[in-house]
Each structure stands twice: as structure tokens, then as C-alpha cells.
Design a protein around this motif. Structure first.
Motif, short mmCIF file in Angstrom:
data_model
loop_
_atom_site.label_atom_id
_atom_site.label_comp_id
_atom_site.label_asym_id
_atom_site.label_seq_id
_atom_site.Cartn_x
_atom_site.Cartn_y
_atom_site.Cartn_z
N MET A 131 -40.98 -3.70 -12.85
CA MET A 131 -41.92 -4.32 -13.89
C MET A 131 -42.06 -5.69 -14.08
O MET A 131 -42.81 -6.40 -14.08
CB MET A 131 -41.88 -3.37 -15.02
CG MET A 131 -42.66 -1.90 -14.82
SD MET A 131 -42.88 -0.94 -16.25
CE MET A 131 -41.09 -0.51 -16.60
N ALA A 132 -40.52 -6.05 -14.12
CA ALA A 132 -40.34 -7.52 -14.36
C ALA A 132 -41.01 -8.28 -13.06
O ALA A 132 -41.80 -9.25 -12.97
CB ALA A 132 -38.87 -8.07 -14.52
N ASP A 133 -40.56 -7.83 -11.94
CA ASP A 133 -41.33 -8.69 -10.65
C ASP A 133 -42.86 -8.54 -10.61
O ASP A 133 -43.50 -9.50 -10.25
CB ASP A 133 -40.78 -7.81 -9.51
CG ASP A 133 -39.20 -8.39 -9.17
OD1 ASP A 133 -38.82 -9.02 -9.86
OD2 ASP A 133 -38.71 -7.75 -8.35
N MET A 134 -43.42 -7.21 -10.86
CA MET A 134 -44.79 -7.28 -10.81
C MET A 134 -45.52 -8.01 -11.81
O MET A 134 -46.33 -8.84 -11.49
CB MET A 134 -45.28 -5.70 -10.94
CG MET A 134 -44.67 -4.91 -9.91
SD MET A 134 -45.63 -3.31 -9.33
CE MET A 134 -45.34 -2.40 -10.68
N SER A 135 -44.64 -7.92 -13.07
CA SER A 135 -45.49 -8.93 -14.06
C SER A 135 -45.62 -10.28 -13.85
O SER A 135 -46.18 -11.27 -14.06
CB SER A 135 -44.82 -8.64 -15.40
OG SER A 135 -44.30 -9.77 -16.37
N TYR A 136 -44.15 -10.93 -13.44
CA TYR A 136 -44.05 -12.09 -12.73
C TYR A 136 -44.94 -12.60 -11.85
O TYR A 136 -45.82 -13.55 -11.98
CB TYR A 136 -42.52 -12.48 -12.60
CG TYR A 136 -42.39 -13.86 -11.84
CD1 TYR A 136 -42.35 -14.87 -12.71
CD2 TYR A 136 -42.26 -14.07 -10.41
CE1 TYR A 136 -42.25 -16.01 -12.17
CE2 TYR A 136 -41.98 -15.42 -9.97
CZ TYR A 136 -41.93 -16.43 -10.91
OH TYR A 136 -41.75 -17.81 -10.32
N PHE B 84 -49.03 -15.11 -21.74
CA PHE B 84 -48.18 -15.96 -21.44
C PHE B 84 -46.53 -15.30 -22.17
O PHE B 84 -46.77 -14.86 -23.07
CB PHE B 84 -48.38 -17.26 -21.88
CG PHE B 84 -48.69 -17.49 -23.31
CD1 PHE B 84 -49.93 -17.10 -23.70
CD2 PHE B 84 -47.93 -18.46 -23.89
CE1 PHE B 84 -50.30 -17.57 -24.86
CE2 PHE B 84 -48.15 -18.49 -25.35
CZ PHE B 84 -49.12 -18.06 -25.78
N ALA B 85 -45.43 -15.87 -21.40
CA ALA B 85 -44.08 -15.64 -22.09
C ALA B 85 -43.76 -14.02 -21.69
O ALA B 85 -42.89 -13.70 -22.52
CB ALA B 85 -43.81 -15.91 -23.48
N GLU B 86 -44.86 -13.36 -21.14
CA GLU B 86 -44.57 -12.06 -20.98
C GLU B 86 -43.71 -11.48 -19.89
O GLU B 86 -43.01 -10.52 -19.72
CB GLU B 86 -45.78 -11.33 -20.44
CG GLU B 86 -46.59 -11.33 -19.11
CD GLU B 86 -46.67 -12.67 -18.67
OE1 GLU B 86 -46.60 -13.45 -19.55
OE2 GLU B 86 -47.32 -12.80 -17.45
N ALA B 87 -43.34 -12.63 -18.98
CA ALA B 87 -42.30 -12.19 -18.03
C ALA B 87 -40.77 -12.28 -18.60
O ALA B 87 -40.01 -11.59 -18.04
CB ALA B 87 -42.29 -13.20 -16.72
N VAL B 88 -40.64 -12.83 -19.83
CA VAL B 88 -39.40 -13.10 -20.27
C VAL B 88 -39.02 -11.61 -20.84
O VAL B 88 -37.82 -11.24 -21.02
CB VAL B 88 -39.53 -13.98 -21.38
CG1 VAL B 88 -38.05 -14.42 -22.11
CG2 VAL B 88 -40.32 -15.36 -21.38
N LEU B 89 -40.05 -10.86 -21.08
CA LEU B 89 -39.71 -9.59 -21.67
C LEU B 89 -38.86 -8.62 -21.04
O LEU B 89 -37.93 -7.77 -21.51
CB LEU B 89 -41.13 -8.88 -21.45
CG LEU B 89 -41.52 -7.52 -22.26
CD1 LEU B 89 -41.40 -7.66 -23.78
CD2 LEU B 89 -42.97 -6.99 -21.66
N ASP B 133 -50.92 0.76 -12.67
CA ASP B 133 -51.92 -0.20 -13.31
C ASP B 133 -51.51 -1.63 -12.43
O ASP B 133 -52.66 -2.42 -11.92
CB ASP B 133 -51.78 -0.42 -14.57
CG ASP B 133 -52.75 0.79 -15.19
OD1 ASP B 133 -53.09 1.70 -14.55
OD2 ASP B 133 -52.63 0.76 -16.46
N MET B 134 -50.24 -1.93 -12.55
CA MET B 134 -49.76 -3.25 -12.22
C MET B 134 -49.96 -3.39 -10.59
O MET B 134 -50.43 -4.39 -10.06
CB MET B 134 -48.56 -3.88 -12.62
CG MET B 134 -48.40 -3.97 -14.12
SD MET B 134 -47.10 -5.22 -14.57
CE MET B 134 -45.42 -4.03 -14.46
N SER B 135 -49.46 -2.27 -10.08
CA SER B 135 -49.82 -2.24 -8.42
C SER B 135 -51.24 -2.66 -8.11
O SER B 135 -51.68 -3.05 -7.05
CB SER B 135 -49.02 -0.83 -7.96
OG SER B 135 -49.53 -0.48 -7.05
N TYR B 136 -52.16 -1.62 -8.85
CA TYR B 136 -53.46 -1.73 -8.51
C TYR B 136 -54.22 -2.94 -8.52
O TYR B 136 -54.62 -3.73 -8.03
CB TYR B 136 -54.06 -0.69 -9.36
CG TYR B 136 -55.78 -0.93 -9.18
CD1 TYR B 136 -56.41 -0.50 -8.18
CD2 TYR B 136 -56.56 -1.24 -10.05
CE1 TYR B 136 -57.69 -0.21 -7.80
CE2 TYR B 136 -57.92 -1.24 -10.34
CZ TYR B 136 -58.42 -0.97 -8.86
OH TYR B 136 -59.84 -0.86 -8.76
#
Lengths: 228, 228
Positions: A131-136, B84-89, B133-136
Motif C-alpha cells: 500500500m505504501a508503494d502504491m500510494s507513493y 499530500f503527505a499521504e505517503a508518509v502514512l 482500488d489503488m491497483s485499478y
């Protein structure tokens, strides 16, 4: 059939495997293979169970659906480097929604869906890394799309302005907008805020100045070369 | 401070919440808020613990870093709709890697990181829906980037060809390439296979024909209008 190391090196290029440990990657590689297709060969058919998902290594694959009337509708042409049928992986009903046919000789990486899903089920840590990779990656892509859209919009606007200049040899030119900037932006399919951003950039670069509805092109040749 | 329903409707636009059930969304909304910033206001600073992540509703935010020498390096300008800053999560060390400053009055959706991560920890099902969802979305984005890149490359090539035509009123024209197609493609930053794809499309549309190093423009005006 290529060897395990070739398969692993292809897997590493696929975004879904970025988060795997070397051991997990080897496990996936053992259940993956490189499939060679000749032109016209069918990789999978619509409604067939989706036991594998793919990444195109070389060649071109056509994804298509048959309409109710039996006519073919091309959904997408897959180019090298693109993953495909990977969205099916997470779906409840895992059947291919399209047909896949090689448009030329192809090398396709085919991965066993069940093995990959099992790895995710077994390790919450892997899920979180993925999820981290995909979100990045999504973040990077959003910016890339934003930049490309801006570039395209800039091309369209510059092209439109250049078309208004009758004298080919002119060094400067005044263009009177016959409509408002809002309407022009909409005609060129550019969002109003993007339109303003572009005009600002072009004027900061000394290419033009805007005065109400008059756009003074200060450097026609510069504008012609802009972005090329 | 807006009400819970406003916050929920903003949350629904954020990709990370697409997979949440209505109950989970309400829980996140209770721990989120819309922050108003005035021009020049600092939202967060580099190395501060990242307890929240964001989506810009309106305005513009500058993300920057200070170099070792103390000079500011702008990493990104965030536009409305961008998270933004969501990758830090998902990172192990959850501190902001940049400073965030409002370039104009802004409305920012600020979400509590801990609450969202807890929801993911508690529900593998939600993780899987989110990965789906992210993969799509990644798939869609890859195609969009491919299309936009192709459009840009097309603009650059068409622009280059039009520049070679000396006579402004010509209806047809012959352009002799002084270098090979490979070199021209590379000069225009176009991948060779994309270059061939574009020439093929333009010739299928009756705009030009290619004969070795000679490109015969069959419809100069058509080419001028192409893509505009």
C-alpha cells in the motif's frame, strides 16, 4: 521457457512485487513463467477464470470485448512494460472481463494469482509495504499527469495563438481575442486556472504580454520554438 | 469549522478512502477537519511528527525543503484535488520530509493518520479493497500517462514538421529529413516505437506519406489543425 533468474528480474519490474522480500519474490517466480505468443495468438478469453495476471515484456497485446451484437470493441492496446489483468486479482468474481490477443510476436510474464494473494493474506506487513508503494506511485503519477496535461494545454494554446498570426515573417504580433478568455479556455479544453497559469508562464518568459483581450506576442519565433 | 457531512463529502474524493464502509468513513470524518490557511501560513514543518495527512480542497500549497546550506528548494506546488503527505502514512519513521506553506488562502482536509491506520490494521478486507482500488487507479493512470505522452510527442513531431515548411500558403509539401528517423526521434525526445506509431497514425489519417527520408505532407492545413 526462460530460467528462474530471468523471471525474477521481470517480476521486479512489476509494481505489485516491489514490496516483496527476496524469499517471497522467489516463491512467486517459481509459479510464474514467460509465455511466448505468435501474432494472432489468444492469451485468454472473456469470462474465462482469471488464474493468472500479466506484464507485457515485448510486443503488443489487444484487449477487446464482444458486444451483445457480436461486434468487437477494442478496450486497450497494451504496450511493453504495462501490467494487465492485475485489477481482476482483487475482484470477488475472478474472470477475465476481456479477450487478449497478440498483435505481433509477444513475450508475456504470467503470474499465478493464488500464490500472490496467499502471500498478501499471510503477511499484513507485506500488505502495508505494498500500500505504501502504491500510494507513493499514485502520488508520482498524479503529478506526472498534471505536468503532461499542462504541457498539452500549453501546446494547444501556443498553437492557437500562432494560427492567428497571418504574417509568417512577423517578429511581433498583436492578437485580439474575439471571445473572453473563459470561452477560449473552454474551446481549447483548458481549465480556466490552468489557462491563467500558462499565460503567466509565457509572459514570465518574455514571450508575450496580456492586456485585456489583446495578447501582444513579443517574440513570435520564440513562441514557435516553445516546448519543441 | 465545517460540519461532519462536509468533511465526509471531502473524504470521499480522497483515493485512500474509496474502500471504506460508511461506518469507517464516519469514524475517519470524526477525526478529520477542514483547516483554513491564510497566505503565507505554515501547515507543517520539515521533521515534525506526521500525525495527519491531507488533501487540498482549494488554494495552493508549496512543499519545500531546506538544503544543508539553508537555501529553499521547492519540491512541489500542490493544486486543488491533490492529496499530500499521504505517503508518509505508511513509512516507519512518520515525520514530514518537507515544509508546507499556503501560497494563497487555502482549505485543507486534514486526516488523523493513527485512526486510518488502525482501520487498516483491524480489517484485512479493507486492505484488500484498498489495494484493489489503488491497483485499478494505477492501471488507469498508466494508460492516461501513455496517452498524454503520445499526444505530447505528436504535438512535438507535428510542430517540427510544420517548422520545415517555408511557404506559408502551401497546401502540400515535401520534407527531406537531414538525419535518420532514429536521430530525429531522439532529438524530439520521442521513443523510436512511439515515433513510428505517430507517423503511422498521421499517414492513416491521410495527412502525410513517408518514403524513406522524404515525408510528403499531403494536407498542410490539416496538419496545422491536428490535435487543436
Amino acid at each position: 521457457m526462460k530460467n528462474l533468474r530471468d523471471v525474477e528480474s521481470e517480476l521486479r519490474k512489476h509494481i505489485l512485487f516491489s514490496a516483496l522480500t527476496p524469499e517471497q519474490l522467489t516463491l512467486v517466480a517459481r509459479h510464474s513463467r514467460i509465455v511466448h505468443l505468435v501474432e494472432g495468438e489468444i492469451l485468454f478469453q472473456q469470462d474465462q477464470p482469471a488464474e493468472r495476471f500479466f506484464r507485457l515484456c515485448s510486443g503488443q497485446i489487444k484487449l477487446s470485448r464482444l458486444s451483445m451484437e457480436g461486434t468487437e470493441h477494442v478496450i486497450e492496446v497494451v504496450h511493453p512494460g504495462q501490467p494487465f489483468a492485475e485489477a481482476v486479482l482483487f475482484m470477488k468474481k475472478r474472470v477475465f472481463p476481456v479477450n487478449a490477443e497478440a498483435l505481433m510476436p509477444c513475450d508475456v510474464l504470467a503470474v499465478d494469482s493464488a500464490i500472490f494473494l496467499q502471500i498478501l493474506y499471510d503477511s499484513r506487513e507485506t500488505c502495508f509495504r505494498l500500500m505504501a508503494d502504491m500510494s507513493y506511485r499514485l502520488h508520482i503519477f498524479v503529478n506526472e499527469i498534471d505536468n503532461l496535461t499542462l504541457q498539452n494545454a500549453t501546446f494547444r494554446l501556443v498553437h492557437h495563438l500562432l494560427q492567428q498570426i497571418r504574417d509568417c515573417k512577423a517578429e511581433t504580433a498583436d492578437i485580439e481575442l474575439v471571445t473572453s478568455k473563459q470561452i477560449l479556455a473552454s474551446r481549447l479544453s483548458i481549465k480556466p486556472e490552468t489557462f491563467s497559469r500558462i499565460l503567466k508562464t509565457l509572459s514570465q518568459q518574455g514571450l508575450l504580454t496580456v492586456n485585456g483581450r489583446t495578447i501582444h506576442i513579443r517574440d513570435v519565433q520564440g513562441l514557435r520554438c516553445f516546448g519543441s
